[in-house]
Design a protein around this motif. Structure first.
Motif: not given
Lengths: 182, 647, 137
Positions: A15-16, A19, A22-23, A25-32, B297, B326
């Motif tokens: 799970p970690l 996770f 996920f982090v 991926l969304v970091l990329f999404g925030l700063y793309r 996003i 986790l």
């Protein structure tokens, strides 16, 4: 109470790991870089066949053959009801003044509206086709107004500019037109 | 003064949260001494303080204190009072304060009431709760202070958007946050239990009411949101698998799984590590959902600008809370054994099946929602929508619903399918019968499956009551039966809408009659009407069902002038067996008007079902609380007697 | 949920209201095909095509003029006997995969379909372990 271990140890860390993925991926999404446009996938492909009636009284209509006459040019998708289209008018005029041929396609527009728009903001177009049902727009993968396409002499789409042309975009368009000549 | 008071209360509450965390954590160490004694009182005072801070903000909004930046930006002196108040949480800062207030009050409540758990687990739980709250306090105080004063007061507020003044829009965030915060309490219990390794039935019983409560609110939130989209958007759709909808569905799926695994843990002391994991996942999904929506996003073209700073802050909180949990899970879960055994054909077996399937569906929704982002990272744009989500989630949902029909009939620990075979014969026959009938009606595969499952489940969900004296059936059982029956009802609505909806798009002039399904719809006239901040063209429709009594419907096209905007107001005529849905479009040539009509058989069942599901949750919650209360009273009596005997 | 509402509101606000362009909509933008079977085909396809001017809406659910033009294009081609998937392919050729809500299996999107299969496998394994273990204990 039970005796067995639930699962092997590595699965407890799964799970970690997910996770963290996920982090990342969304970091990329925030700063793309903000790329929110839908680009045409017709670059490098020939224009579809079409024939459009004239959108304004003093310019002829537009067919595919007009855009495959050996000369590269700009194809500007615009509409009288579109505000950014008025914003880019001076830049189109400047390109026209350099001797660049610009064909126009007016989207869902009445002749009198187009005429009023051109009278007010200038008319850089050699031909203007009226695309009342977005046939050409859909055919070349354009998703809004204004958009400007670079078309080479064989009628192949070479480049797409999305949104209004600002002064800083002129050089790039000139460059792309030059490439289209070769 | 009020703003300063609110800010002071907020700082004080934050300081107490820090104290709660430190004291709770130290008390867990061997040298903790008596430090643990202050944790409960501190949690209670913290809750009261943050509630006062929130109340201060409400007062500022109610008074339209334009010297406060947040009020000036988001309110207006001319707004009706009710929308001034709802404006408190209609913005980023205020909604964060609302969130942390609900969290503080929950912590206060837990600290005051919960006595079943070992004291150390309680301390760890409250410390965990303080840890999560502290992140939100930091967010508020460092980057989104709601009480900032303007250098000079504004002359008038900026927010008078009439479109935002809708009761549904104004009052849906609080229930949603209650749902999220309820899951945060469950999360804290899971952390507490992991820290002290005390994962057992007591832990499950302490956690259960919070999970149930959260789940009820989430269910209602999704149901209401879906209905809102249905009538407000004017196209008759009720679920689009939009990222924002998915963000609200994911916590619900996790909470549903958690709800069931908690029951297993409470009743049978099994599924321990799994329940703890779900406790972490459920709250993670609340935060992930909040993050996805707030950061903007995932919204696509022509969307709000992404706000990296705000998004990063929430992501930071998310990483800290969930990542930390986790890691703790990875370290501790191996020492949490799975607990009691059971056979495949048992209540636990069925619940495990339910849990695994719900988790798989959750996984699919998460993957499908995030995939466009992943594709963009790889340099391409893709869309993932209903044609993906519907069939792929059905792969898991269909078997799950079939087991759902059987599971509640099974006994705990060990049972045999042979025993319940006579019972499930009826639903099984119904399932096949409806499937064959639907096949002959040429409806799609998924709607046919939905109809068949709905019929089978509708009957099967009532079977646990069979042979019992209804008066003696306990509330939680009533709750389970109601919720499961609600699923059958909602499923009927969904499948029927997909299978039997009739659509008519017509251009009509006054006097024309149109048939849509069993309805006759006549356009009588189009007339202009004026509202407080809009004008509208209203269609007067005379509608009659199968030539019966005539009723009036008034779909309208509204034009707002501040800001200029056009909306379509759909008109609905509801019967027991479906809904007629009418939308007035534009004027076309020759004095004709565009009219969109739908006859949607049984579509309201979707939302009635949702309400039944939530009601089932409520019954179960009341039942649990009542028995908890009884136990509490009994224990006090024993303690009282003991103290007398001791004397 | 608030964001859903705000999103939708913004979307409504962003609609370039039909009054702005004076041209009547394309013939089949809001007119159904006479043949119910063809209309059903067209409608099913429209539900799975993305409105490029909107946010998270299919062309079947949008008031945007361009969505109307796309609806008309779909209906006219269906009426001419074209296969729905051919129409989808035609649009994908022009706008990329973004225009279709039904992801194709490509080198980029295969995980979308592989992950459910993996999940299915995972589900089977978990169920086997959990349920087998206690079986006759």
């Amino acid at each position: 109470m039970s005796d067995q271990k639930p699962t092997s140890r590595w699965t407890l860390w799964l799970p970690l790991a997910l996770f963290l993925g996920f982090v990342a991926l969304v970091l990329f999404g925030l700063y793309r870089p903000a790329d929110r446009e839908v680009a045409s996938t017709m670059i490098g492909k020939p224009l579809p066949e079409f024939t459009l009636r004239a959108a304004a009284p003093d310019r002829p209509g537009l067919t595919r053959a007009d855009l495959a006459d050996g000369q590269p040019r700009l194809l500007n998708i615009f509409a009288s009801w579109c505000v950014p289209c008025a914003v880019e008018a001076p830049q189109l005029a400047a390109l026209k003044a350099e001797g660049i041929d610009i064909a126009g396609v007016a989207i869902r527009d009445r002749p009198e509206d187009v005429a009023a728009f051109l009278a007010r903001h200038g008319n850089p177009f050699s031909r203007i086709g009226a695309d009342d049902r977005s046939i050409v727009q859909l055919g070349i993968g354009s998703s809004g107004v204004p958009e400007t396409f670079v078309i080479d002499g064989k009628g192949t789409i070479r480049y797409q500019h999305i949104g209004e042309i600002r002064p800083e975009h002129i050089a790039l368009l000139r460059e792309k037109l030059k490439e289209a000549t070769q | 003064m009020i703003a300063e008071f609110g800010l002071a209360a907020l700082w004080l509450a934050a300081a107490l949260a820090a104290l709660q965390l430190i004291a709770g954590a130290l008390a867990l160490t061997p040298r903790g001494g008596t430090l643990g004694g202050i944790v409960r009182p501190v949690a209670m005072v913290q809750g009261v303080l943050v509630a006062l801070s929130f109340a201060a903000l409400v007062v500022l909004f109610a008074q339209t204190d334009l010297s406060v930046e947040l009020v000036a930006k988001n309110s207006h002196s001319m707004k009706p009072l009710i929308y001034k108040i709802s404006g408190t949480w209609g913005n980023h800062e205020g909604s964060m304060l609302l969130w942390v207030m609900i969290m503080g009050l929950s912590g206060c409540f837990v600290a005051a009431v919960e006595r079943r758990l070992p004291e150390l687990t309680m301390l760890a739980t409250l410390a965990g709760q303080a840890f999560v709250s502290l992140g939100f306090y930091a967010f508020l105080l460092l980057s989104s202070n709601p009480f900032t004063r303007l250098p000079s007061p504004a002359i008038e507020g900026a927010g008078l958007n009439p479109l935002l003044q809708d009761p549904g829009l104004a009052f849906h965030p609080p229930p949603l946050y209650i749902g999220y915060v309820g899951l945060s309490v469950a999360f804290s219990f899971a952390i507490g239990a992991l820290v002290t390794r005390e994962v057992g039935p007591a832990f499950a019983r302490a956690m259960r009411p919070w999970v149930l409560g959260a789940w009820i609110f989430l269910t209602l939130g999704i149901t209401a949101g879906s209905y809102w989209a249905y009538y407000e958007l004017g196209w008759g759709g009720w679920w689009f698998w939009d990222p924002v909808e998915n963000a609200s569905l994911m916590p619900w799926l996790a909470a549903t799984a958690l709800l069931h695994s908690v029951s297993v843990l409470a009743a049978r002391n099994a599924l321990r590590a799994w329940t703890v994991m779900l406790g972490v996942v459920a709250f993670s999904m609340s935060m992930v959902g909040t993050f996805l929506v707030r950061s903007g996003i995932l919204t696509s073209v022509h969307a709000f600008a992404v706000d990296p700073e705000r998004g990063s802050f929430i992501l930071g909180l998310l990483a800290l809370n969930i990542g930390g949990a986790l890691v703790l899970f990875g370290l501790r879960a191996a020492s949490v054994t799975e607990g009691e055994r059971f056979s495949a054909a048992s209540r636990e077996g069925a619940l495990v099946f339910n849990n695994v399937m719900l988790s798989a569906i959750l996984g699919i929704v998460l993957v499908g929602t995030l995939y466009p982002l992943l594709a963009e990272a790889l340099g391409a744009k893709v869309s993932v929508g209903p044609p993906y989500f519907n069939p792929v989630s059905a792969i898991f949902a269909v078997p799950m619903l079939m087991v759902l029909a059987v599971g509640p009939l099974l006994r705990w620990r060990r049972d045999s399918l042979a025993r319940i075979r006579p019972l499930i014969a009826i639903p099984a026959v119904l399932l096949l019968g409806v499937l064959i009938w639907a096949g002959s009606q040429a409806v799609g595969l998924l709607p046919a499956l939905g109809l068949a499952l709905s019929a089978a489940l509708g009957v099967a969900s009532l079977l646990p009551l069979k042979g019992r004296k209804l008066r003696q059936v306990k509330l939680p059982v009533w709750g389970m039966v109601t919720a499961h029956f609600g699923i059958a009802v909602a499923l009927l609505g969904m499948a029927s809408d997909a299978a039997f909806t009739t659509e008519r798009l017509v251009a009509v002039q006054p006097g024309d009659t149109v048939e849509v399904g069993p309805w006759q719809v006549q356009l009588q006239r189009i007339e202009p009407v004026a509202g407080p901040n809009w004008t509208a063209l209203r269609g007067d429709l005379a509608v009659s069902y199968k030539g019966g009594a005539v009723a009036e419907l008034h779909p309208a096209a509204r034009t707002f002038w501040a800001p200029p905007n056009e909306t379509n107001e759909a008109a609905l005529k509801t019967r027991w067996n479906g809904q007629l849905y009418a939308v007035l479009g534009q004027e076309t040539s020759g004095g004709r008007w565009q009219l969109r009509l739908w006859w949607k058989p049984f579509v309201p069942m979707i939302w009635y079902g949702g309400i039944l599901i939530a009601l089932g949750g409520l019954l179960a919650l009341l039942g649990r609380l009542a028995s908890d209360l009884k136990r509490l009273v009994a224990r006090d009596k024993i303690a009282y007697r003991r103290s007398r005997q001791g004397r | 949920m608030i964001r859903l509402l705000l999103t939708i509101l913004a979307l409504v606000l962003a609609l370039p209201g039909a009054a702005q362009d004076g041209v009547p909509p394309a013939p089949y933008a809001n007119v159904q095909l006479a043949d119910p079977a063809q209309e059903a085909q067209a409608h099913a396809l429209m539900l799975t095509l993305r409105c490029l001017k909107c946010q998270s809406q299919s062309i079947a659910d949008s008031d945007a003029p361009m969505a109307g033009d796309m609806r008309s294009l779909v209906r006219e081609r269906i009426a001419a006997g074209e296969d729905p998937e051919a129409i989808r392919a035609w649009l994908v050729e022009r706008y990329g995969d973004y225009v279709s809500y039904q992801p194709r299996v490509t080198s980029l999107t295969w995980p979308l379909y592989a992950i459910p299969l993996l999940l299915l496998l995972g589900v089977a394994v978990v169920l086997r372990r959990r349920l087998r273990r206690g079986g006759d204990a």
